[in-house]
Design a protein around this motif. Structure first.
Motif, PDB file in Angstrom:
ATOM      1  N   MET A   1       0.827  -1.209   0.000  1.00 18.62           N
ATOM      2  CA  MET A   1       0.000   0.000   0.000  1.00 18.62           C
ATOM      3  C   MET A   1       0.858   1.255   0.000  1.00 18.62           C
ATOM      4  N   GLU A   2       1.987   1.225   0.725  1.00 19.62           N
ATOM      5  CA  GLU A   2       2.868   2.388   0.754  1.00 19.62           C
ATOM      6  C   GLU A   2       3.592   2.574  -0.580  1.00 19.62           C
ATOM      7  N   LYS A   3       4.068   1.476  -1.144  1.00 18.77           N
ATOM      8  CA  LYS A   3       4.880   1.570  -2.355  1.00 18.77           C
ATOM      9  C   LYS A   3       4.061   1.980  -3.571  1.00 18.77           C
ATOM     10  N   MET A   4       2.822   1.501  -3.646  1.00 13.08           N
ATOM     11  CA  MET A   4       1.984   1.830  -4.803  1.00 13.08           C
ATOM     12  C   MET A   4       1.084   3.033  -4.552  1.00 13.08           C
ATOM     13  N   ARG A   5       1.226   3.639  -3.358  1.00 14.18           N
ATOM     14  CA  ARG A   5       0.354   4.766  -2.969  1.00 14.18           C
ATOM     15  C   ARG A   5      -1.108   4.375  -3.188  1.00 14.18           C
ATOM     16  N   PHE A   6      -1.492   3.350  -2.450  1.00 16.11           N
ATOM     17  CA  PHE A   6      -2.750   2.659  -2.713  1.00 16.11           C
ATOM     18  C   PHE A   6      -3.956   3.582  -2.699  1.00 16.11           C
ATOM     19  N   TRP A   7      -4.083   4.440  -1.706  1.00 14.99           N
ATOM     20  CA  TRP A   7      -5.297   5.249  -1.598  1.00 14.99           C
ATOM     21  C   TRP A   7      -5.422   6.224  -2.758  1.00 14.99           C
ATOM     22  N   THR A   8      -4.298   6.724  -3.249  1.00 15.66           N
ATOM     23  CA  THR A   8      -4.345   7.641  -4.399  1.00 15.66           C
ATOM     24  C   THR A   8      -4.758   6.911  -5.668  1.00 15.66           C
ATOM     25  N   VAL A   9      -4.098   5.767  -5.944  1.00 12.41           N
ATOM     26  CA  VAL A   9      -4.425   5.041  -7.175  1.00 12.41           C
ATOM     27  C   VAL A   9      -5.805   4.406  -7.081  1.00 12.41           C
ATOM     28  N   ALA A  10      -6.222   3.998  -5.865  1.00 10.82           N
ATOM     29  CA  ALA A  10      -7.565   3.436  -5.708  1.00 10.82           C
ATOM     30  C   ALA A  10      -8.619   4.502  -5.962  1.00 10.82           C
ATOM     31  N   ALA A  11      -8.356   5.734  -5.507  1.00 13.51           N
ATOM     32  CA  ALA A  11      -9.291   6.835  -5.776  1.00 13.51           C
ATOM     33  C   ALA A  11      -9.374   7.111  -7.274  1.00 13.51           C
ATOM     34  N   ASN A  12      -8.221   7.107  -7.963  1.00 10.67           N
ATOM     35  CA  ASN A  12      -8.225   7.312  -9.412  1.00 10.67           C
ATOM     36  C   ASN A  12      -9.017   6.222 -10.117  1.00 10.67           C
ATOM     37  N   SER A  13      -8.771   4.967  -9.749  1.00  7.60           N
ATOM     38  CA  SER A  13      -9.497   3.856 -10.367  1.00  7.60           C
ATOM     39  C   SER A  13     -10.995   3.947 -10.094  1.00  7.60           C
ATOM     40  N   THR A  14     -11.356   4.339  -8.885  1.00 10.67           N
ATOM     41  CA  THR A  14     -12.774   4.441  -8.532  1.00 10.67           C
ATOM     42  C   THR A  14     -13.461   5.535  -9.328  1.00 10.67           C
ATOM     43  N   ILE A  15     -12.838   6.700  -9.403  1.00  9.93           N
ATOM     44  CA  ILE A  15     -13.431   7.818 -10.154  1.00  9.93           C
ATOM     45  C   ILE A  15     -13.618   7.439 -11.617  1.00  9.93           C
ATOM     46  N   ILE A  16     -12.572   6.871 -12.204  1.00  8.89           N
ATOM     47  CA  ILE A  16     -12.629   6.520 -13.626  1.00  8.89           C
ATOM     48  C   ILE A  16     -13.641   5.412 -13.874  1.00  8.89           C
ATOM     49  N   THR A  17     -13.627   4.368 -13.052  1.00  6.62           N
ATOM     50  CA  THR A  17     -14.520   3.222 -13.253  1.00  6.62           C
ATOM     51  C   THR A  17     -15.978   3.609 -13.054  1.00  6.62           C
ATOM     52  N   VAL A  18     -16.277   4.296 -11.962  1.00  7.14           N
ATOM     53  CA  VAL A  18     -17.665   4.674 -11.680  1.00  7.14           C
ATOM     54  C   VAL A  18     -18.201   5.635 -12.740  1.00  7.14           C
TER      55      VAL A  18
END
Length: 275
Positions: A57-74
């Motif tokens: 989670m730290e290395k991939m900056r999980f919360w940032t990339v998860a937010a990007n994926s969520t915004i784009i997918t939804v």
């Protein structure tokens, strides 16, 4: 005897499909040394550990990339469902409209064109000429453009087969406009197809690597599939971190599937029989 053979074959196929997932589950809680030493053991010598998840989670900056994926997918999924449902409704309810028939035929024809054929023109035109790459909105609209044909085809079959004109005529007699009839009568009846399109497109958008890698060049815009590439080194690869990242990426879409899976079969077969 035939049932025994079928059951045996299906059991073998089930084991083959499930075994990679089981291996991920039992190894994601082990350090790299235990995975390398005995990947088939349920518990490693050093016991259970959540370090893989924390470091991933730290290395991939999980919360940032998860937010990007969520915004784009939804956003892309909602737009695809709305645009496709409205387009299919107009085409089905106006059978004499030649432009609609031509548009629907072009949509069907476009489904056979592989994305790889469009990769170079896509980057050249939208990046070199219009300079609109490195933007979430660009990726969202591209996702919608590539998925709207299949979704329109599915909604077309569902509306034509399952929604009788009598319901719409009754709504119009009660004073409902065409716009109101679609949203209050037709759209709610498309729930199984909506769920099916949502699952198909959400999984495709969430897991897509190729298109986001072409459109999104800045790290702050990365989606989860692109961010997982950080764990693949040139000379070494930490399998534990990769498994943790893949499991984190898979959970949201798996939860969505669990909630909507009961609609999938009904939605897929909704337009299969012509009424």
């Amino acid at each position: 005897m035939s049932k025994v053979v079928v059951t045996l074959v299906l059991s073998i196929v089930l084991v083959l499909f499930v075994s990679p997932f089981v291996l991920v589950i039992i190894n994601v809680f082990k350090p790299m040394s235990d995975i390398t030493a005995n990947p088939l053991s349920l518990v490693g010598k050093h016991g259970f550990t959540f370090d893989n998840f924390i470091e991933a989670m730290e290395k991939m900056r999980f919360w940032t990339v998860a937010a990007n994926s969520t915004i784009i997918t939804v956003s892309a999924t909602v737009l695809t469902v709305l645009v496709s449902a409205m387009a299919a409704y107009v085409i089905v309810r106006n059978p004499r409209w030649k432009a609609g028939a031509i548009l629907f035929s072009l949509m069907i024809a476009s489904m056979v064109i592989p994305f790889q054929v469009l990769m170079v023109p896509l980057v050249s035109v939208y990046g070199g000429m219009f300079h609109v790459l490195n933007d979430r909105l660009t990726l969202i609209l591209m996702h919608v453009g590539f998925s709207v044909s299949l979704a329109t085809f599915m909604f077309h079959g569902a509306i034509r087969t399952n929604i009788p004109m009598e319901l719409e005529e009754a709504a119009e007699i009660d004073g409902c406009s065409k716009w109101g009839t679609f949203w209050k009568v037709v759209f709610p009846l498309l729930k199984p197809t909506i769920a099916t399109v949502t699952i198909i497109d959400a999984m495709a958008f969430w897991n897509d690597y190729l298109l986001p890698s072409l459109v999104l060049g800045r790290k702050e815009l990365y989606t989860i599939p692109i961010a997982t590439q950080a764990f693949y080194g040139t000379y070494s690869t930490d399998i534990g971190l990769i498994m943790a990242a893949l499991l984190l990426a898979m959970l949201p879409i798996l939860i969505l599937y669990v909630f909507l899976q009961r609609f999938i079969v009904e939605g897929v077969t909704a337009g299969a029989v012509k009424g």
